[in-house]
Design a protein around this motif. Structure first.
Motif, PDB file in Angstrom:
ATOM      1  N   PHE A  57      -8.289   7.613  -3.571  1.00  0.00           N
ATOM      2  CA  PHE A  57      -8.546   6.185  -3.455  1.00  0.00           C
ATOM      3  C   PHE A  57      -7.347   5.418  -2.900  1.00  0.00           C
ATOM      4  CE2 PHE A  57     -11.554   7.612  -6.689  1.00  0.00           C
ATOM      5  CZ  PHE A  57     -12.731   7.037  -6.230  1.00  0.00           C
ATOM      6  N   LEU A  58      -6.170   6.054  -2.951  1.00  0.00           N
ATOM      7  CA  LEU A  58      -4.958   5.370  -2.526  1.00  0.00           C
ATOM      8  C   LEU A  58      -4.411   5.877  -1.198  1.00  0.00           C
ATOM      9  CD1 LEU A  58      -3.194   5.171  -5.981  1.00  0.00           C
ATOM     10  CD2 LEU A  58      -3.922   3.225  -4.616  1.00  0.00           C
ATOM     11  N   MET A  59      -4.852   7.058  -0.775  1.00  0.00           N
ATOM     12  CA  MET A  59      -4.340   7.638   0.461  1.00  0.00           C
ATOM     13  C   MET A  59      -5.489   8.016   1.374  1.00  0.00           C
ATOM     14  SD  MET A  59      -1.411  10.187  -0.964  1.00  0.00           S
ATOM     15  CE  MET A  59      -0.415   9.727  -2.387  1.00  0.00           C
ATOM     16  N   SER A  60      -5.227   7.976   2.650  1.00  0.00           N
ATOM     17  CA  SER A  60      -6.242   8.381   3.611  1.00  0.00           C
ATOM     18  C   SER A  60      -6.408   9.892   3.592  1.00  0.00           C
ATOM     19  CB  SER A  60      -5.845   7.924   5.017  1.00  0.00           C
ATOM     20  OG  SER A  60      -4.693   8.628   5.453  1.00  0.00           O
ATOM     21  N   GLY A  61      -7.544  10.344   4.079  1.00  0.00           N
ATOM     22  CA  GLY A  61      -7.763  11.785   4.188  1.00  0.00           C
ATOM     23  C   GLY A  61      -6.736  12.429   5.101  1.00  0.00           C
ATOM     24  N   LYS A  62      -6.299  11.676   6.110  1.00  0.00           N
ATOM     25  CA  LYS A  62      -5.290  12.190   7.037  1.00  0.00           C
ATOM     26  C   LYS A  62      -3.966  12.437   6.324  1.00  0.00           C
ATOM     27  CE  LYS A  62      -2.908  11.087  11.373  1.00  0.00           C
ATOM     28  NZ  LYS A  62      -2.736  10.083  12.452  1.00  0.00           N
ATOM     29  N   LYS A  67       0.834  -1.200   0.000  1.00  0.00           N
ATOM     30  CA  LYS A  67       0.000   0.000   0.000  1.00  0.00           C
ATOM     31  C   LYS A  67       0.869   1.250   0.000  1.00  0.00           C
ATOM     32  CE  LYS A  67      -3.778   2.331   2.421  1.00  0.00           C
ATOM     33  NZ  LYS A  67      -4.697   2.303   3.592  1.00  0.00           N
ATOM     34  N   ALA A  68       1.940   1.230   0.787  1.00  0.00           N
ATOM     35  CA  ALA A  68       2.872   2.357   0.795  1.00  0.00           C
ATOM     36  C   ALA A  68       3.517   2.515  -0.571  1.00  0.00           C
ATOM     37  CB  ALA A  68       3.938   2.139   1.874  1.00  0.00           C
ATOM     38  N   ARG A  69       3.873   1.406  -1.194  1.00  0.00           N
ATOM     39  CA  ARG A  69       4.490   1.444  -2.519  1.00  0.00           C
ATOM     40  C   ARG A  69       3.532   2.048  -3.536  1.00  0.00           C
ATOM     41  NH1 ARG A  69       6.423  -3.125  -2.066  1.00  0.00           N
ATOM     42  NH2 ARG A  69       4.818  -4.418  -3.024  1.00  0.00           N
ATOM     43  N   ASN A  70       2.273   1.663  -3.487  1.00  0.00           N
ATOM     44  CA  ASN A  70       1.280   2.218  -4.412  1.00  0.00           C
ATOM     45  C   ASN A  70       1.054   3.710  -4.158  1.00  0.00           C
ATOM     46  OD1 ASN A  70       0.905  -0.276  -5.606  1.00  0.00           O
ATOM     47  ND2 ASN A  70      -0.834  -0.812  -4.312  1.00  0.00           N
ATOM     48  N   SER A  71       1.095   4.116  -2.894  1.00  0.00           N
ATOM     49  CA  SER A  71       0.901   5.526  -2.547  1.00  0.00           C
ATOM     50  C   SER A  71       2.052   6.376  -3.081  1.00  0.00           C
ATOM     51  CB  SER A  71       0.787   5.689  -1.030  1.00  0.00           C
ATOM     52  OG  SER A  71      -0.388   5.092  -0.542  1.00  0.00           O
TER      53      SER A  71
END
Length: 213
Positions: free
Chosen positions: A108-113, A44-48
């Motif tokens: 879609f890939l990162m949180s609002g935070k 997930k970090a890699r995709n972000s």
């Protein structure tokens, strides 16, 4: 025999090689690790990271920015994105509207935070820059297996030469979260204009004041 590197402006067709390069170059960057997590351990970090770098590339063509790269033959080994100082308000407004569509994948890939923290970081760092027309070095990176060969230095020198030739610019601002980079930039004439923090991460804001003739 010293290898010769060609510094050229990137085009939209260079997006894939730029994203691949910068995703590698920033994999261990303190800010990226802080915002996205470790891309070597977390998909997930890699995709972000990939999505964010892709967004930064697209943004450069919509706003008053340029992307330059260092090539050995046709292989991209390093690159930087720089914001130029003399965009009109209309240019920024049109670019900002077009940019909204590029932002959608990030939601879609990162949180609002995470997106909120990115916005906070940009606000903090840009407010630290001097209130005069200048170039802003958004990001600069070198392929990990090509580091130590002078590629980053040649890119930085290219930027300073461009700035010195631009009568509308009075220097270059940049930010780094890596304390080891501070002395490197000092050797190129940058001074530490301020030191601040983002969350618990130290941020070093630097400025290169060009000589006015």
């Amino acid at each position: 025999m010293r290898t010769s590197y060609r510094v050229s402006k990137l085009t939209k067709s260079d997006k894939s090689i730029f994203v691949s390069l910068m995703s590698e170059a920033f994999a261990r960057d303190p800010l990226f690790l802080h915002l996205f997590g470790d891309p070597e351990l977390d998909s997930k970090a890699r995709n972000s990271v990939t999505a964010f770098v892709s967004f930064m590339f697209d943004k450069s063509f919509l706003l008053h920015e340029e992307v330059w790269g260092s090539f050995e033959n046709e292989k991209l080994l390093g690159a930087y994105i720089v914001e130029k100082p003399h965009a009109s308000k209309l240019q920024n407004m049109i670019g900002g509207l077009l940019l909204i569509g590029r932002l959608i994948p990030l939601f879609f890939l990162m949180s609002g935070k995470t997106l909120s923290r990115l916005n906070s970081y940009m606000r903090i760092t840009r407010s630290a820059a001097p209130p005069l027309p200048h170039h802003y070095l958004i990001m600069i990176g070198v392929k990990p297996d090509a580091q130590g060969k002078g590629i980053g230095k040649s890119l930085l020198q290219h930027l300073l030469n461009t700035t010195d030739a631009d009568k509308k610019s009075q220097g270059v601002a940049l930010d780094t979260e890596n304390i080891q980079n501070v002395n490197l930039y000092r050797r190129f004439g940058f001074t530490l204009s301020s030191e601040t923090r983002f969350d618990n991460l130290p941020v070093y804001c630097m400025f290169y004041q060009k000589e006015l003739h």
